[in-house]
Write a protein that holds these residues in place. Structure first.
Motif, short mmCIF file in Angstrom:
data_model
loop_
_atom_site.label_atom_id
_atom_site.label_comp_id
_atom_site.label_asym_id
_atom_site.label_seq_id
_atom_site.Cartn_x
_atom_site.Cartn_y
_atom_site.Cartn_z
N MET A 47 0.84 -1.17 0.00
CA MET A 47 0.00 0.00 0.00
C MET A 47 0.90 1.24 0.00
O MET A 47 1.77 1.37 0.85
N LYS A 48 0.69 2.13 -0.93
CA LYS A 48 1.56 3.28 -1.08
C LYS A 48 1.33 4.33 0.00
O LYS A 48 2.27 4.80 0.61
N ASN A 49 0.10 4.71 0.20
CA ASN A 49 -0.24 5.72 1.20
C ASN A 49 -1.49 5.24 1.93
O ASN A 49 -2.59 5.34 1.39
N PRO A 50 -1.37 4.72 3.13
CA PRO A 50 -2.53 4.14 3.83
C PRO A 50 -3.63 5.14 4.12
O PRO A 50 -4.82 4.80 4.08
N THR A 51 -3.27 6.40 4.39
CA THR A 51 -4.29 7.41 4.67
C THR A 51 -5.10 7.71 3.42
O THR A 51 -6.34 7.75 3.47
N ALA A 52 -4.43 7.89 2.29
CA ALA A 52 -5.13 8.15 1.04
C ALA A 52 -5.98 6.95 0.65
O ALA A 52 -7.11 7.11 0.17
#
Length: 99
Positions: A1-6
């Motif tokens: 996962m590159k950016n968990p928040t996004a």
């Protein structure tokens, strides 16, 4: 996962917009009553609101394109594309104010 928040934000928005598609047939059925008045066919606003309501499924489907931008790493564009359904809501509110 590159950016968990996004990922979490985009997934939540897409699920929310997908759930609204279950209510779309009811909304489409109720839009028929825009033409209830005998002279409603004369006004362009009635047709504009009806076509805006009919175009709703297009916006959640287009908002799924946010995943393309997510995988490319441009998260700002992903957020903007994910919120396309909110643009539709703004257009509908403006239609009701104008007409």
């Amino acid at each position: 996962m590159k950016n968990p928040t996004a990922f979490a934000i985009l997934l939540t928005l897409n699920i929310l917009y997908g759930l609204t598609l279950f209510l779309y047939p009811i909304m489409l059925y109720m839009s028929v009553f825009l033409f209830d008045a005998p002279s409603s066919y004369r006004y362009w606003g009635t047709y504009a609101i009806a076509f805006t309501i009919m175009s709703y499924p297009l916006w959640p489907i287009l908002s799924l394109l946010c995943w393309v931008f997510y995988h490319r790493g441009s998260y700002k564009w992903a957020y903007m594309i994910a919120n396309l359904a909110l643009v539709w809501l703004l257009v509908l509110i403006l239609m009701f104010i104008i007409v």
